[in-house]
Design a protein around this motif. Structure first.
Motif, PDB file in Angstrom:
ATOM      1  N   UNK A   1      -1.459   0.292 -10.607  1.00 45.87           N
ATOM      2  CA  UNK A   1      -1.408   0.895  -9.277  1.00 45.87           C
ATOM      3  C   UNK A   1      -2.793   1.244  -8.765  1.00 45.87           C
ATOM      4  N   UNK A   2      -3.709   1.534  -9.683  1.00 46.44           N
ATOM      5  CA  UNK A   2      -5.038   1.984  -9.265  1.00 46.44           C
ATOM      6  C   UNK A   2      -6.082   0.881  -9.268  1.00 46.44           C
TER       7      UNK A   2
ATOM      8  N   UNK B   1       4.467   5.499  -5.448  1.00 43.99           N
ATOM      9  CA  UNK B   1       4.557   5.519  -6.915  1.00 43.99           C
ATOM     10  C   UNK B   1       3.551   6.489  -7.506  1.00 43.99           C
ATOM     11  N   UNK B   2       2.316   6.428  -6.985  1.00 38.80           N
ATOM     12  CA  UNK B   2       1.270   7.312  -7.513  1.00 38.80           C
ATOM     13  C   UNK B   2       1.647   8.778  -7.330  1.00 38.80           C
ATOM     14  N   UNK B   3       2.254   9.073  -6.172  1.00 37.83           N
ATOM     15  CA  UNK B   3       2.643  10.462  -5.892  1.00 37.83           C
ATOM     16  C   UNK B   3       3.777  10.893  -6.815  1.00 37.83           C
TER      17      UNK B   3
ATOM     18  N   UNK C   1      -4.059  12.613 -13.667  1.00 39.63           N
ATOM     19  CA  UNK C   1      -3.368  11.862 -14.719  1.00 39.63           C
ATOM     20  C   UNK C   1      -3.989  12.140 -16.087  1.00 39.63           C
TER      21      UNK C   1
ATOM     22  N   UNK D   1       4.410   9.784  -9.848  1.00 34.21           N
ATOM     23  CA  UNK D   1       3.824  10.021 -11.173  1.00 34.21           C
ATOM     24  C   UNK D   1       3.051  11.342 -11.175  1.00 34.21           C
TER      25      UNK D   1
ATOM     26  N   UNK E   1       0.837  -1.197   0.000  1.00 31.63           N
ATOM     27  CA  UNK E   1       0.000   0.000   0.000  1.00 31.63           C
ATOM     28  C   UNK E   1       0.877   1.255   0.000  1.00 31.63           C
TER      29      UNK E   1
ATOM     30  N   UNK F   1       3.961   1.401  -1.015  1.00 29.25           N
ATOM     31  CA  UNK F   1       4.628   1.418  -2.316  1.00 29.25           C
ATOM     32  C   UNK F   1       3.728   2.044  -3.383  1.00 29.25           C
ATOM     33  N   UNK F   2       2.460   1.657  -3.359  1.00 33.01           N
ATOM     34  CA  UNK F   2       1.533   2.182  -4.363  1.00 33.01           C
ATOM     35  C   UNK F   2       1.362   3.691  -4.216  1.00 33.01           C
ATOM     36  N   UNK F   3       1.179   4.134  -2.966  1.00 36.17           N
ATOM     37  CA  UNK F   3       1.006   5.581  -2.757  1.00 36.17           C
ATOM     38  C   UNK F   3       2.248   6.352  -3.181  1.00 36.17           C
TER      39      UNK F   3
ATOM     40  N   UNK G   1      -6.087  11.083  -8.088  1.00 32.32           N
ATOM     41  CA  UNK G   1      -4.968  10.738  -8.967  1.00 32.32           C
ATOM     42  C   UNK G   1      -5.427  10.664 -10.416  1.00 32.32           C
TER      43      UNK G   1
ATOM     44  N   UNK H   1      -8.105   2.380  -4.434  1.00 31.53           N
ATOM     45  CA  UNK H   1      -7.244   2.925  -3.405  1.00 31.53           C
ATOM     46  C   UNK H   1      -7.874   4.245  -3.009  1.00 31.53           C
TER      47      UNK H   1
ATOM     48  N   UNK I   1       0.236   2.791 -14.394  1.00 32.68           N
ATOM     49  CA  UNK I   1      -0.720   3.614 -13.657  1.00 32.68           C
ATOM     50  C   UNK I   1      -2.006   2.828 -13.373  1.00 32.68           C
TER      51      UNK I   1
END
Lengths: 303, 302
Positions: B98-99, A33-35, B113, A37, A27, A29-31, B109, B103, B95
């Motif tokens: 990840x989604x 990465x998302x941040x 994006x 990007x 979780x 890790x995902x946050x 996000x 989440x 992407x």
């Protein structure tokens, strides 16, 4: 169809329970990465915004990422009017003119699209599927393949300096996508509704006006936004059909602005002008992004 | 039954009349203009002074093959397309990955994006022109400056001014713009997979990575196909992005830009139309099979 799937809630979020250490790690890790990007995606617009607030002369490449020292809006009115820097044209006038013609072409496109969509979905004629497929192909063609005859035509007719040429171009070349969006939308309306109308001896036109049209608002929003955004952002038709005149569409004005009519380039003004030109579509996106996405996905024929 | 196309003219003629104007418009302005373009491309109308062009067959097309400026533009287009398709597909897929499980903050996000898709590339050209500026070290701005700041200074390069990498450099802003589109397509693809499939695999004791590898990814093959087609045809048409960042400079010319230059600066309509027809054929080559595939699917689902 695709657009609805995006709104579907994934099950993982529905039956939430205590997370194990491994899940916790993923979780985070995902946050992270998302941040990361998110920063990459926001960066260009960040650069636009901060540099439009640094005035006219304090804008240099080396401090492109720095926050402005104070809020200096002085570049805004100059970019808008052209000022002493760009006496040949005014971006503000161009914005207003473009807004006017883009709204016109979107409304005409939506009306045509709705009528076409109704016929292709619920009032088919022999060969309608083939005609529709030929429409679809027209959506994908590179417009370069029609451009030179079109330029010759408008030049011969002497209307190549008119903004209405752009209205017509966007309406005509927008027919395929607008028809597609409405047709797919109407296809999801149950046939029984129309049959009930026919049983009651209502005409097909009556049915369209009193049953179909009142249900059409979402599709109208999708098409209006789509046509607005693509006509606003259009550069190809603008540059070919108006001969790159800086006085017509906002896209060509911006290009003239950026490439500069004087020897000196004022980055502060360029950044401000670019931001100004981006704002209308950005505002539409912020408020009606969901509908914009639907239009986008129809373009892949998977909407 | 009422909605089936009936042989009786009176049931369908009304609808047909309503779409006649659109059919005429598409017939004239899409197909008619294409035919006219093909016709000009087979004449010797190579400058504005030629008032009565003569038929020269495929000469303009064979000229293109030996025109080094055209082959250069074509080469650039291939390079650009390669990096653009690979980069956008991978970025969008990551992407989506990840989604896809959902989440907190997904909407936030996702909205960000996708915003690049709403912005004009002529306008964004100013910024990308800066971000891809070729100055390095102390003079650097843009990406070169960012790379220094995160300790990757050795990656600094001259981007769209570099000898061989110019076309690749311009794929970066294109990836930035289109990654959100791929995200949306893949995310919808993931969400379209029935939950039972995932559950069944889990019950069978499959690990999470195996579920992705053997259960979920194969289901996304049609989505991947759509993504590749859409990106491929967008890439062939790339025009305003290039103009916005680097104008019609030789180093970054692609086919569409060269077509514009031939048409406007040289007034060579014969060459301009020939290039346009090549572009059309390239796109038809990928779009026609795609249309057939989509229509076949639609008929099966009915």
């Amino acid at each position: 169809m695709t657009a609805e799937l995006l709104e579907k809630k994934p099950t993982a979020i529905a039956n939430r329970r205590k997370r194990s250490g491994k899940e916790q790690f993923w979780l985070i890790f995902r946050y992270a990465s998302l941040t990361f990007i998110w920063f990459l995606i926001v960066m260009p617009i960040y650069v636009l915004v901060v540099n439009s607030l640094k005035g006219v002369k304090d804008v240099y490449l080396v401090n492109a990422f720095d926050l402005p020292k104070g809020l200096d809006f002085s570049a805004w009115p100059i970019s808008w009017s052209g000022g002493d820097y760009f006496s040949a044209f005014s971006l503000g006038e161009s914005l207003a003119r473009t807004l006017f013609f883009v709204i016109q072409s979107s409304i005409i496109s939506a009306i045509i699209g709705s009528i076409n969509g109704y016929v292709f979905a619920k009032w088919k004629f022999p060969g309608s599927n083939i005609v529709f497929t030929l429409f679809l192909f027209g959506m994908f063609i590179p417009y370069q393949a029609v451009m030179i005859p079109l330029v010759q035509l408008v030049t011969n007719m002497g209307i190549n300096k008119s903004i209405y040429v752009l209205v017509m171009a966007h309406v005509i070349y927008g027919i395929p996508i607008c028809t597609l969006i409405f047709r797919n939308y109407y296809a999801s309306i149950p046939d029984e509704l129309i049959e009930a109308g026919l049983v009651d001896k209502a005409s097909r036109i009556r049915i369209y006006l009193s049953i179909i049209l009142p249900l059409s608002l979402p599709a109208f929003v999708v098409v209006l936004i789509w046509q607005f955004t693509s006509a606003w952002n259009d550069f190809l038709f603008a540059i070919f059909l108006t001969g790159g005149s800086p006085k017509l569409s906002v896209a060509t004005t911006t290009l003239n602005f950026i490439t500069g009519s004087s020897n000196q380039v004022f980055y502060g003004l360029n950044m401000t002008a670019s931001l100004m030109v981006s704002l209308p579509t950005l505002i539409v996106y912020i408020f009606l992004g969901r509908y914009f996405l639907r239009g986008l996905l129809s373009g892949s024929l998977k909407g | 039954m009422a909605l089936q196309t009936s042989k009786r003219v009176s049931t369908w003629i009304g609808g047909f009349l309503f779409v006649v104007p659109s059919i005429a418009a598409v017939a004239i302005f899409v197909y008619g203009m294409i035919a006219w373009t093909v016709r000009i491309s087979m004449t010797d109308r190579i400058s504005a002074s030629i008032k009565e062009p003569k038929f020269v067959g495929l000469q303009n097309y064979t000229n293109l093959i030996s025109d080094t400026r055209f082959t250069h533009a074509f080469e650039n287009l291939i390079k650009f397309t390669f990096l653009f398709i690979v980069g956008t597909t991978i970025a969008g897929f990551i992407m989506a990955l990840l989604l896809e499980k959902g989440i907190k903050g997904e909407g936030f996000f996702r909205s960000f994006y996708l915003y690049p898709l709403a912005i004009s590339f002529i306008a964004m050209g100013t910024v990308w022109n800066w971000l891809l500026n070729s100055n390095v070290d102390a003079d650097a701005g843009g990406l070169n400056l960012l790379l220094q700041k995160v300790g990757l200074g050795f990656l600094q390069n001259s981007w769209y001014l570099s000898e061989n990498g110019a076309a690749y450099a311009l794929a970066l802003p294109a990836i930035w713009q289109m990654a959100g589109y791929v995200l949306a397509l893949f995310l919808a693809g993931f969400r379209g997979i029935p939950d039972d499939l995932r559950e069944a695999a889990r019950v069978d004791g499959a690990s999470e990575s195996k579920i992705y590898r053997y259960v979920l990814f194969p289901q996304l093959t049609p989505t991947l196909f759509t993504v590749l087609i859409i990106l491929g045809h967008v890439s062939m048409k790339v025009f305003d992005l290039i103009i916005g960042i680097n104008g019609k400079s030789y180093v970054t010319q692609v086919v569409a830009v060269y077509m514009w230059e031939s048409t406007f600066d040289q007034r060579n309509y014969a060459k301009g139309t020939a290039i346009a027809v090549v572009l059309l054929l390239l796109i038809a080559l990928i779009i026609i099979p795609y249309l057939r595939w989509v229509i076949k699917q639609e008929n099966e689902n009915r």
